[in-house]
Structure formats: structure tokens, C-alpha cells
Scaffold this motif. Structure first.
Motif, PDB file in Angstrom:
ATOM      1  N   ASP A   1      -4.270  12.005   9.970  1.00 17.60           N
ATOM      2  CA  ASP A   1      -4.507  13.422  10.230  1.00 17.60           C
ATOM      3  C   ASP A   1      -5.265  13.682  11.520  1.00 17.60           C
ATOM      4  OD1 ASP A   1      -4.479  16.224   9.398  1.00 17.60           O
ATOM      5  OD2 ASP A   1      -6.615  15.982   9.027  1.00 17.60           O
ATOM      6  N   ASN A   2      -6.370  12.941  11.775  1.00 17.95           N
ATOM      7  CA  ASN A   2      -7.269  13.336  12.863  1.00 17.95           C
ATOM      8  C   ASN A   2      -7.506  12.260  13.925  1.00 17.95           C
ATOM      9  OD1 ASN A   2      -8.811  11.570  11.383  1.00 17.95           O
ATOM     10  ND2 ASN A   2     -10.346  13.070  10.772  1.00 17.95           N
ATOM     11  N   LEU A   3      -6.781  11.155  13.874  1.00 21.13           N
ATOM     12  CA  LEU A   3      -6.884  10.038  14.824  1.00 21.13           C
ATOM     13  C   LEU A   3      -8.172   9.228  14.684  1.00 21.13           C
ATOM     14  CD1 LEU A   3      -5.374  11.481  18.142  1.00 21.13           C
ATOM     15  CD2 LEU A   3      -4.224  10.464  16.197  1.00 21.13           C
TER      16      LEU A   3
ATOM     17  N   VAL B   1     -10.459  16.018   7.256  1.00 17.47           N
ATOM     18  CA  VAL B   1     -11.132  16.943   8.178  1.00 17.47           C
ATOM     19  C   VAL B   1     -12.647  16.884   8.005  1.00 17.47           C
ATOM     20  CG1 VAL B   1     -11.076  18.950   6.628  1.00 17.47           C
ATOM     21  CG2 VAL B   1     -11.030  19.302   9.100  1.00 17.47           C
ATOM     22  N   GLU B   2     -13.122  16.449   6.828  1.00 15.42           N
ATOM     23  CA  GLU B   2     -14.567  16.344   6.613  1.00 15.42           C
ATOM     24  C   GLU B   2     -15.210  15.356   7.577  1.00 15.42           C
ATOM     25  OE1 GLU B   2     -16.153  16.067   2.668  1.00 15.42           O
ATOM     26  OE2 GLU B   2     -14.351  16.950   1.784  1.00 15.42           O
ATOM     27  N   PHE B   3     -14.486  14.300   7.918  1.00 13.10           N
ATOM     28  CA  PHE B   3     -15.035  13.299   8.836  1.00 13.10           C
ATOM     29  C   PHE B   3     -15.099  13.837  10.257  1.00 13.10           C
ATOM     30  CE2 PHE B   3     -13.086  10.981   5.318  1.00 13.10           C
ATOM     31  CZ  PHE B   3     -14.151  10.201   4.903  1.00 13.10           C
TER      32      PHE B   3
ATOM     33  N   THR C   1      -0.782  19.005   9.951  1.00 14.76           N
ATOM     34  CA  THR C   1      -2.158  18.929  10.422  1.00 14.76           C
ATOM     35  C   THR C   1      -2.638  20.318  10.817  1.00 14.76           C
ATOM     36  OG1 THR C   1      -3.645  17.877  12.021  1.00 14.76           O
ATOM     37  CG2 THR C   1      -1.441  18.451  12.793  1.00 14.76           C
ATOM     38  N   PHE C   2      -3.944  20.427  11.036  1.00 13.07           N
ATOM     39  CA  PHE C   2      -4.525  21.647  11.566  1.00 13.07           C
ATOM     40  C   PHE C   2      -3.935  21.940  12.943  1.00 13.07           C
ATOM     41  CE2 PHE C   2      -8.994  22.653   9.686  1.00 13.07           C
ATOM     42  CZ  PHE C   2      -8.375  23.305   8.647  1.00 13.07           C
TER      43      PHE C   2
ATOM     44  N   MET D   1      -5.501  18.416   4.233  1.00  7.96           N
ATOM     45  CA  MET D   1      -5.653  19.334   3.114  1.00  7.96           C
ATOM     46  C   MET D   1      -4.315  19.718   2.485  1.00  7.96           C
ATOM     47  SD  MET D   1      -8.811  21.839   4.095  1.00  7.96           S
ATOM     48  CE  MET D   1      -8.098  22.432   5.620  1.00  7.96           C
ATOM     49  N   ALA D   2      -3.235  19.633   3.254  1.00 11.94           N
ATOM     50  CA  ALA D   2      -1.928  20.043   2.742  1.00 11.94           C
ATOM     51  C   ALA D   2      -1.462  19.176   1.580  1.00 11.94           C
ATOM     52  CB  ALA D   2      -0.894  20.013   3.867  1.00 11.94           C
TER      53      ALA D   2
END
Length: 455
Positions: free
Chosen positions: A317-319, A411-413, A18-19, A394-395
Motif C-alpha cells: 500500500d505505502n512502499l 496507513v497507520e504506519f 490505495t489512497f 483500508m479497502a
């Protein structure tokens, strides 16, 4: 009596691809307009911010790097003197209302006492300094915002309901200021929303609640440091993002606020449930929500026609995965798996219940929920299931595309405006883009094949 299929949770031991959580600076420095973010880390952190945020130095953004050198790591330099010099320069050049230090992995490893240094420099420089540890020990990059907001709760003023009631009685002793009885009753309790959507989205959510005669007292974070909302007993708080569990816990335990456990306002179904839950807490009967939701669904028919009966796989990825999956199921999609880096079942309890009800309504089984998913195992499962779309970090996007699986970056969301009734199309737009592209390529190939046969 209604019965819903109970969600099953699995936990794997996958890595966190993740980022870095310091990426929260990207949107928080724009949300808090009079702030300055100072990231304390190494060259790697600086490279990440430079590349990920895409802002060049000459643009003079309201964030900077305090780059740790060999002398800092080996304790040959005085951390307090170095940070004082940098913060003094920030104060003279930019004059922010608050400086927010973002601690990174390196500050944890070398045991840099940022929490001990900050109060001393705050007294010397006369400017508030907040310390937030947004390091790589978190599960997801969005938890960087969670850390910052949890740190900011301690700087919010104390809520005094007695003083507020006295002021109201002095200004309107007879209660004849034109407000309804319901509005006067609600004014005895403050309602604060926490999360950092764009200002336009925050205004939309304020307006939606105002239609129900519920006035929002403030937002955490506020647009300026001086406008931080008052917190304390008698204050009801409600989150707008599922990755803010640490902030919710801090608000309840440290500031004694009452948390409204509601689904998150993502999609028309989630937004309606969010408003209805807040209304129920304040004993307000919702007005016009059913018709408003129906109008939004009617406006989404073109997108829904594309996604109906299509399958999607969330790698995690972002919860935001649970809320997005619930909305896409309501749109007619088949969700094979909800991978999520971390699941706070208490904070997301209302969202999970709405997910169950949505699956019941759409007459489909509950999707598999996998916490800390192992990416190798996920790829194997995707190879067997063959989903139409994978929502991933993205990975993994390029490797999955090479295997013939359409992808969309999660990540776009995070950066898109996805909250509220009016922004439902912004959720479906990135989802349908790869599906539309794939359908167009198939139509183009079929047309070319027909032309070849005719020749």
C-alpha cells in the motif's frame, strides 16, 4: 565467505487500491510551518480531503481547494486569472512564505499548464509558488510527498563550499575552536537528510548522528521555507523513507549531490545500519551503536514475545513494506509475502541487502516480493497460507476480517512515528494490537468453556 539467498521479484498486473497522493497534504502542511497548499482539482478531491484529513473548514487549516468547474474544464475561463484571484486572497488572508500547488488527475487530463502559470503569478504576487503533480498516476499515496520534495529541490540555494571554507578560516584561522580534527574534516562536506518525519523524530535522528560527531546541515523539507538547505556538489544526502526515489534522483541528477545509499532508520536494526553507513561515508568509526541497539531490543521483549512465530502477509500500500517486513522478521515473525505497489531496486538496494542478511541471521528463507500485486490472487494465497495477520490498505480490511484474517491498516504506519531507536515500540504496537485482541478472545472463550463444563 558469506552467501545470502537472492531475493526473487515477481510482477503482477493488479490494480492500485490505495489512497490518493494528494493526501500528502495531511502531513506536509504541518511539517512546513509557513506554507500554504492549494489543491487544484474537482469536487471529488475536496470531498476526499475533507473526509480523509478530518479537518473542518472552521479550523482554518493551511490548505485549500481550487475547485475546477465546468467552465475551467471546457476552457471557457482563464486559468491564470482564476488562480491569481485565489492566490491573492491566500496572500492577504494567511501571508504564507510559499504557496504549493498540488495538481490532480483532472489537471493532467485537461492539460492545465500549471508550470507555465506559476512563474508569472510568482512575479506578480511576489511570493514563491511551487508546482507538484501529486495525481493518481503514481503507484502509492506516499509518492505525493516524493513529488513535492522533488519540486522543492529546485528552490534550495546553491551550496558554495569555497565560501564556507573561507568563512571558517577567517573565524578560526588556527583551527583552535575546540572542535576535534574529525569534526573539522567533516565540516568540509554538508550532510542533508530528506523526508518529512515529525519534528521530534527529526531531532532524534539529528542527535543520533551528533553522537557520532556528524552534524546534519539541514532537512528537506525544512520547517520554514527560508531554512531550505543548500544543495550542490560536495553535499551528501540521505533519505529516511523508502518512497522518496524521485527526490533522490532529482538530488543526484539536477543538483549534483552525492546520495548515501543506506537502509532506512526503521527499527533498531535499520537505524543502526543507517547510522553506520553514514559514518562509513565520512570515515567515522561508530561508537556505542551495538550497545544502544541491544538495549532497545531488550526493551522490546514484551512485544517480541507476542509476535514470535506469528505470520504476516503484506498486501502492499505505502512502499514501507520492505522495511517493515525486515524489522518484523528480525523480531521473529514469519513473512509470507511482501506485496509492494512499486519497487525502485536501486534506491532500496541497501534495504534489500539488509533484508537478506536478516533472513540469513534468523535462518529463514527470503519472503516472496510481489510488485503490483493482483489483489484477487493475493486473497487466494492468503486463503491457503492462513497468516495470523495481514497488513493491508483500508479497502481490503473489512473483507479480510470477514474471512477470519486479522488485519492492520498500513496507513497507520505512515502517520505513526516509526523512525529511530526510541520509536521501535511504535512499530510493534499496531502490529501486536490485533494479535493481543485475538489471544484475549481465545483465553476468554477457553475460560467460558471451562466454567460451562464445571456447571
Amino acid at each position: 565467505m558469506k552467501t545470502f539467498e537472492t531475493p526473487t521479484f515477481e510482477c503482477e498486473t493488479g490494480n492500485y487500491h490505495t489512497f490518493r497522493p494528494i493526501s500528502c497534504v495531511a502531513w506536509l502542511y504541518q511539517k512546513i510551518e509557513d506554507s500554504f497548499f492549494l489543491v487544484v482539482g474537482t469536487k471529488t478531491c475536496g470531498y476526499f480531503l475533507q473526509n480523509a484529513l478530518g479537518v473542518m473548514i472552521f479550523a482554518e487549516p493551511r490548505y485549500a481547494m481550487a475547485e475546477l468547474e465546468e467552465g475551467d474544464i471546457s476552457a471557457q475561463l482563464n486559468d491564470q486569472k482564476e488562480l491569481k484571484r485565489i492566490c491573492l486572497q491566500i496572500k492577504n488572508d494567511r501571508n504564507p512564505s510559499v504557496i504549493i500547488w498540488i495538481g490532480t488527475c483532472t489537471t493532467e487530463i485537461i492539460k492545465m499548464d500549471l508550470e507555465g502559470i506559476a512563474p508569472k503569478l510568482e512575479r506578480q504576487l511576489g511570493i514563491p509558488i511551487i508546482v507538484a503533480r501529486a495525481n493518481g498516476l503514481d503507484y502509492a499515496f506516499t509518492q505525493g510527498e516524493d513529488t513535492v520534495l522533488a519540486a522543492m529541490t529546485h528552490r534550495c540555494p546553491e551550496y558554495d563550499s569555497f565560501a564556507i571554507d573561507a568563512d571558517k578560516r577567517r573565524s578560526d584561522p588556527a583551527g583552535l575552536n575546540g572542535s576535534t580534527y574529525t569534526e573539522r574534516k567533516l565540516n568540509n562536506h554538508a550532510s542533508v537528510l530528506f523526508g518529512s518525519p515529525p519534528s521530534s523524530v527529526a531531532s532524534q535522528l539529528n542527535s543520533e548522528l551528533k553522537r557520532q560527531s556528524i552534524c546534519v546541515s539541514g532537512w528537506l523539507p525544512s520547517q520554514t521555507y527560508a531554512e531550505l538547505p543548500a544543495l550542490g556538489q560536495g553535499v551528501y544526502v540521505c533519505g529516511v523513507n523508502p518512497f522518496l526515489s524521485r527526490t533522490a534522483t532529482t538530488l543526484m541528477r539536477r543538483r549534483k549531490c552525492q546520495l548515501i545509499g543506506a537502509p532506512f532508520p526503521i527499527g533498531p536494526d535499520g537505524t543502526r545500519a543507517w547510522i553506520e553507513k553514514i559514518c562509513s561515508v565520512f570515515n567515522v568509526k561508530p561508537n556505542g551503536l551495538e550497545e544502544r541497539e541491544a538495549n532497545i531490543w531488550n526493551n522490546l521483549k514484551d512485544y517480541i514475545g507476542i509476535v514470535t512465530n506469528k505470520s504476516v502477509f503484506f498486501m502492499g500500500d505505502n512502499l514501507l513494506e520492505t522495511s517493515l517486513a525486515r524489522f518484523l522478521i528480525r523480531c521473529g515473525m514469519i513473512v509470507y509475502e511482501i506485496g509492494i505497489p512499486y519497487m525502485d531496486k536501486r534506491y532500496q538496494a541497501a534495504e534489500l541487502l539488509l533484508l537478506q542478511k536478516t533472513c540469513k541471521r534468523m535462518e529463514i528463507p527470503m519472503p516472496r516480493i510481489v510488485e503490483k500485486p493482483d489483489n484477487y490472487s493475493q486473497v487466494q494465497r492468503m486463503h491457503e497460507l492462513k497468516p495470523d495477520l495481514a497488513i493491508t490498505g483500508m479497502a481490503h480490511a473489512n473483507p479480510l476480517e470477514a474471512r477470519g484474517i486479522d488485519t492492520k491498516w498500513s496507513v497507520e504506519f505512515t502517520f505513526a512515528q516509526i523512525h529511530g531507536f526510541t520509536n521501535a515500540r511504535d512499530v510493534l504496537e499496531p502490529v501486536t494490537r490485533p494479535l493481543r485482541r485475538n489471544d484475549e478472545s481465545i483465553l476468554g472463550w477457553n475460560s467460558l468453556s471451562r466454567q460451562t463444563v464445571e456447571c
